[in-house]
Scaffold this motif. Structure first.
Motif, PDB file in Angstrom:
ATOM      1  N   ILE A 132       0.956  -1.264  -0.198  1.00  0.00           N
ATOM      2  CA  ILE A 132      -0.434  -0.043  -0.190  1.00  0.00           C
ATOM      3  C   ILE A 132       1.128   1.328   0.172  1.00  0.00           C
ATOM      4  N   THR A 133       1.982   1.466   0.935  1.00  0.00           N
ATOM      5  CA  THR A 133       2.971   2.149   0.741  1.00  0.00           C
ATOM      6  C   THR A 133       3.078   2.827  -1.067  1.00  0.00           C
ATOM      7  N   TYR A 160       3.406   9.074   6.428  1.00  0.00           N
ATOM      8  CA  TYR A 160       2.778   9.504   4.792  1.00  0.00           C
ATOM      9  C   TYR A 160       3.813  11.776   4.648  1.00  0.00           C
ATOM     10  N   ASP A 243      -6.994   6.290   2.260  1.00  0.00           N
ATOM     11  CA  ASP A 243      -5.520   5.234   2.100  1.00  0.00           C
ATOM     12  C   ASP A 243      -6.943   3.552   3.197  1.00  0.00           C
ATOM     13  N   ALA A 245      -6.208   0.497   4.523  1.00  0.00           N
ATOM     14  CA  ALA A 245      -4.913   0.484   5.015  1.00  0.00           C
ATOM     15  C   ALA A 245      -5.446  -1.123   5.439  1.00  0.00           C
ATOM     16  N   TYR A 246      -6.447  -0.435   7.208  1.00  0.00           N
ATOM     17  CA  TYR A 246      -7.139  -1.271   7.692  1.00  0.00           C
ATOM     18  C   TYR A 246      -8.491  -1.460   7.735  1.00  0.00           C
ATOM     19  N   ARG A 289       3.191  -7.895   0.049  1.00  0.00           N
ATOM     20  CA  ARG A 289       3.803  -6.245  -0.758  1.00  0.00           C
ATOM     21  C   ARG A 289       2.729  -6.659  -1.878  1.00  0.00           C
TER      22      ARG A 289
HETATM   23  C1  LIG Z   1      -2.201   3.532   7.767  1.00  0.00           C
HETATM   24  C2  LIG Z   1      -1.707   3.172   6.768  1.00  0.00           C
HETATM   25  N1  LIG Z   1      -1.557   2.576   4.900  1.00  0.00           N
HETATM   26  C3  LIG Z   1      -0.474   1.679   4.716  1.00  0.00           C
HETATM   27  C4  LIG Z   1       0.354   0.934   5.661  1.00  0.00           C
HETATM   28  C5  LIG Z   1       1.432   0.079   4.118  1.00  0.00           C
HETATM   29  O1  LIG Z   1       0.841  -1.263   4.123  1.00  0.00           O
HETATM   30  P1  LIG Z   1       1.968  -1.596   2.920  1.00  0.00           P
HETATM   31  O2  LIG Z   1       2.226  -2.185   4.158  1.00  0.00           O
HETATM   32  O3  LIG Z   1       0.843  -2.579   2.301  1.00  0.00           O
HETATM   33  O4  LIG Z   1       2.671  -0.764   2.627  1.00  0.00           O
HETATM   34  C6  LIG Z   1       0.066   0.708   6.325  1.00  0.00           C
HETATM   35  C7  LIG Z   1       1.349   0.079   7.537  1.00  0.00           C
HETATM   36  O5  LIG Z   1       1.600  -0.274   9.183  1.00  0.00           O
HETATM   37  C8  LIG Z   1      -0.696   1.919   7.190  1.00  0.00           C
HETATM   38  O6  LIG Z   1      -0.205   1.826   8.846  1.00  0.00           O
END
Ligand SMILES: Cc1ncc(COP(=O)(O)O)c(C=O)c1O
Length: 441
Positions: A132-133, A160, A243, A245-246, A289
């Motif tokens: 996601i990063t 960020y 975002d 992610a969660y 990843r």
């Molecule tokens: C808010 C948020 N976005 C994105 C990510 C990153 O995800 P990824 O490990 O898939 O890059 C995290 C990981 O800690 C996160 O806390």
């Protein structure tokens, strides 16, 4: 048009980029693109020519930099031994730049299933990124120029700052999103968005469930946030990165069950929503990843989505080239298996139990003079606001004296990932945090 002709005359842009820009011209997406985003394209080079040859080269395919034997990628027996259920094409071969097509389709269907109000016609096919990063980073590169501002919650995930400021040269403007009563401070968020709208464009990242607070908005709060974006779109182009992610770790009935992306994707021609999500947290596969970037907007049609996906694919090609094939194949196999959903539900129950143990503790320790939790109802984390003590010093003390690891965000916030702490020791761990915060050090 002037832009296009000037670009060609000056020779500063590849014809393919010019063509993509011509398709996008007149849309909010085009106006929001950064200089990098405007220059990006996917070349008709090795990857495209090899794709053509794959279909038509019946005698010999000498296009791609891999090694083949008997029509299959050559596979060392050692690799085969540990991946016996997979074909070489599913493991050692290169994956398509934008990811395995089947997986991209599957993820799109999964997004639509998880977000029933999302209109399938308003979104692109997801593009696969290595985490996601990376998805957020590529989105930033495409849509954020040096010097431009992007709004986010304060506190926010520390990466960020690294992505938007250090990497892209933008300005991350944090909005303290909670009022003193612990509610989302919608008037403050609205004011920040409308202030930014005066520049003619707004860029904002929403992260729900939030890192570090662990908060997700209710239905009413989601509607209010969407209304702020719509109001801004009255006078500005708006890019909203969601975002997610969660996504899915919702522990209270009051939490909105859909991503805010589903409301934004069909909202307004001037709103471009970008959903970054993936199996990382949702499917407990942090190290694979694998992630996706999906673009949504009322103002974009299939040809615009294709053009943006092509630019994104160019960004991938010019950095990591493509993502890990094996992780993609494994994900497809595991999600073809019925039992995965039950297994995932059992993991969710474990996290919910931990959440409830933390909630129980904070409810019964409400009057701590120095620590107060930010509102939390979802995700992996909760966050304590420190008053009259330094969160960094508290973190160090907890680690050195009690062997308890936490993360400090500036001097004011201490984040605890309850997702990683067994339920039975949560009262002890939080007891130590609350007691230590009372000490003088
Ligand atoms: C808010 C948020 N976005 C994105 C990510 C990153 O995800 P990824 O490990 O898939 O890059 C995290 C990981 O800690 C996160 O806390």
């Amino acid at each position: 048009m002037i832009y296009r002709e000037t670009a060609i005359i000056l020779g500063i842009m590849d014809d393919l980029a010019v063509e993509l820009n011509r398709i996008l011209e007149g849309t909010a997406a085009w106006r929001l693109l950064s200089d990098f985003g405007k220059r990006m394209y996917f070349p008709r080079g090795i990857i495209a020519q090899s794709g053509e040859a794959k279909k038509a080269a019946s005698k010999a395919n000498g296009t791609i930099g891999m090694a083949f034997s008997n029509g299959k990628p050559m596979l060392l027996p050692g690799f085969k031994r540990y991946m016996p259920d997979f074909e070489p094409e599913e493991t050692v071969a290169y994956a398509p730049t934008a990811g395995n097509e089947k997986l991209r389709e599957l993820w799109k269907n999964m997004i639509l299933r998880k977000n029933p109000s999302l209109d399938a016609n308003r979104i692109s096919l997801p593009v696969l990124t290595p985490g996601i990063t990376a998805g957020i980073s590529y989105t930033a590169e495409l849509f954020l120029n040096a010097g431009q501002t992007i709004l986010s919650a304060d506190p926010a995930w520390d990466n960020y700052r690294l992505i938007f400021e250090e990497r892209c040269g933008g300005v991350l403007h944090g909005i303290p999103v909670f009022d003193n009563g612990g509610q989302l401070d919608i008037p403050k968020i609205r004011a920040a968005i409308l202030q930014e709208a005066k520049t003619g464009s707004v860029r904002i990242i929403f992260n729900f469930p939030n890192n570090p607070s662990g908060y997700s908005p209710t239905n009413a709060e989601t509607a209010a946030l969407v209304a702020c974006v719509e109001e801004a779109a009255g006078s500005a182009d708006v890019l909203v990165i969601c975002d997610d992610a969660y996504f899915g770790f919702f522990y209270e009935d009051s939490v909105c069950r859909e991503s805010i992306f589903s409301r934004l994707a069909g909202l307004n021609e001037r709103v471009i929503a970008v959903k970054t999500d993936g199996p990382t947290k949702e499917d407990y596969s942090w190290g694979f990843r694998l992630a996706m970037v999906t673009i949504g907007s009322k103002g974009l049609g299939p040809e615009h989505f294709d053009a943006l996906v092509t630019k994104l694919t160019g960004a991938i090609r010019s950095s990591v080239s493509c993502s890990n094939t094996f992780a993609q194949s494994l994900f497809l196999k595991v999600y073809g298996d019925e039992t995965t959903h039950q297994q995932k539900a059992a993991f969710f129950d474990t996290l919910k139990e931990r959440y409830e143990a933390v909630k129980q503790f904070t409810r019964t320790h409400k009057d701590h003079p120095r620590l107060s939790p930010l509102p939390f109802n979802s995700g992996y984390f909760m966050c304590l606001r420190c008053t009259g003590l330094d969160a960094g010093k508290l973190r160090r003390r907890l680690l050195e004296k009690h062997g308890i690891g936490t993360v400090s965000f500036g001097s004011e916030y201490l984040r605890v990932a309850f997702s990683s702490i067994e339920t039975d020791i949560i009262p002890e761990v939080f007891g130590a945090i609350y007691d230590t915060a009372l000490e003088t050090f």
